[in-house]
Design a protein around this motif. Structure first.
Motif, short mmCIF file in Angstrom:
data_model
loop_
_atom_site.label_atom_id
_atom_site.label_comp_id
_atom_site.label_asym_id
_atom_site.label_seq_id
_atom_site.Cartn_x
_atom_site.Cartn_y
_atom_site.Cartn_z
N LEU A 115 0.80 -1.21 0.20
CA LEU A 115 0.05 -0.25 0.09
C LEU A 115 1.10 1.34 -0.04
CD1 LEU A 115 -2.74 -1.09 2.54
CD2 LEU A 115 -2.97 -0.61 0.00
N ASP A 116 2.02 1.22 0.76
CA ASP A 116 2.75 2.47 0.74
C ASP A 116 3.71 2.63 -0.46
OD1 ASP A 116 4.35 4.50 2.21
OD2 ASP A 116 5.95 3.23 2.16
N GLN A 117 3.96 1.35 -1.32
CA GLN A 117 4.37 1.61 -2.45
C GLN A 117 3.38 2.37 -3.54
OE1 GLN A 117 6.05 -2.25 -3.47
NE2 GLN A 117 7.91 -1.87 -2.62
N MET A 118 2.21 1.82 -3.62
CA MET A 118 1.23 2.19 -4.37
C MET A 118 0.86 3.70 -4.31
SD MET A 118 0.72 -0.18 -6.37
CE MET A 118 -0.59 0.65 -7.35
N ARG A 119 1.01 4.19 -3.05
CA ARG A 119 0.78 5.60 -2.58
C ARG A 119 1.79 6.23 -3.18
NH1 ARG A 119 0.85 4.85 2.38
NH2 ARG A 119 -1.36 4.25 2.88
N ALA A 120 3.14 6.01 -3.04
CA ALA A 120 4.18 6.78 -3.36
C ALA A 120 4.06 6.66 -5.31
CB ALA A 120 5.51 6.08 -3.12
N LYS A 143 11.77 3.17 -6.88
CA LYS A 143 10.80 2.52 -6.39
C LYS A 143 9.57 3.23 -5.65
CE LYS A 143 10.33 -2.42 -4.75
NZ LYS A 143 11.06 -3.32 -4.24
N LYS A 144 10.33 4.20 -4.65
CA LYS A 144 9.51 4.96 -3.50
C LYS A 144 9.74 6.44 -3.65
CE LYS A 144 10.07 2.15 0.19
NZ LYS A 144 9.54 1.77 1.53
N THR A 145 10.74 6.76 -4.45
CA THR A 145 11.27 8.07 -4.34
C THR A 145 11.54 8.53 -6.01
OG1 THR A 145 13.70 7.39 -4.29
CG2 THR A 145 12.55 7.84 -2.20
N VAL A 174 14.35 11.65 -3.31
CA VAL A 174 13.16 12.49 -2.35
C VAL A 174 12.00 11.76 -2.61
CG1 VAL A 174 12.16 14.62 -2.03
CG2 VAL A 174 14.40 14.71 -2.96
N SER A 175 11.18 11.86 -1.64
CA SER A 175 9.83 11.28 -1.42
C SER A 175 8.80 12.32 -2.35
CB SER A 175 9.12 11.08 -0.18
OG SER A 175 7.71 10.98 -0.28
N PRO A 176 8.13 11.75 -3.32
CA PRO A 176 7.27 12.70 -3.81
C PRO A 176 6.56 13.72 -2.99
CG PRO A 176 6.91 10.74 -4.71
CD PRO A 176 7.87 10.37 -3.77
N THR A 177 6.18 13.29 -1.94
CA THR A 177 5.19 13.92 -1.15
C THR A 177 5.82 15.36 -0.51
OG1 THR A 177 5.91 12.83 1.14
CG2 THR A 177 4.09 12.09 -0.24
N LEU A 178 7.22 15.30 -0.91
CA LEU A 178 7.86 16.50 -0.35
C LEU A 178 8.37 17.37 -1.41
CD1 LEU A 178 10.62 14.74 2.02
CD2 LEU A 178 8.56 15.69 2.67
N LEU A 179 7.60 17.16 -2.46
CA LEU A 179 8.22 17.90 -3.66
C LEU A 179 7.18 19.08 -4.22
CD1 LEU A 179 9.66 15.24 -6.42
CD2 LEU A 179 10.94 17.00 -4.82
#
Length: 106
Positions: free
Chosen positions: A27-32, A64-66, A79-84
């Motif tokens: 689920l975390d990978q899908m969200r990312a 994979k997640k960034t 970088v995590s896409p949530t921080l961009l």
């Protein structure tokens, strides 16, 4: 659906734990992945690492997640896409365009 874990054996509890952890990772990978699709290769983005000033750079790769960002001073960050935050889109691209950059344009 309720599971009565009091009736499970140790082996069943361990198996259940592994399944739960794997599902949470998925689920975390899908969200990312969904968050990554908000950005295109070549987009200019900004992000601010903890205890540092903001950085600007170009998104160059999906991981994979960034995502990989090369800053305007030449540093490479994953970088995590949530921080961009997007500064401006890549030149010559549209939001409906492909995420693939031709080799001769790199």
């Amino acid at each position: 659906m309720k599971i009565d874990i009091d009736q499970l054996t140790e082996a069943e509890l361990i198996d259940l734990n592994h399944r739960i952890v794997e599902r949470l990772r998925f689920l975390d990978q899908m969200r990312a992945h969904v968050e990554m699709l908000d950005f295109k290769i070549g987009d200019w983005v900004t992000f601010q690492p903890t205890s540092q000033g903001p950085f600007e750079g170009m998104l160059t790769r999906y991981n994979k997640k960034t995502v990989t960002v090369i800053t305007d001073i030449g540093q490479r960050w994953n970088v995590s896409p949530t921080l961009l935050s997007r500064i401006k889109p890549a030149t010559g691209t549209s939001t409906a365009g492909s995420n693939v950059v031709p080799l001769n344009k790199r």
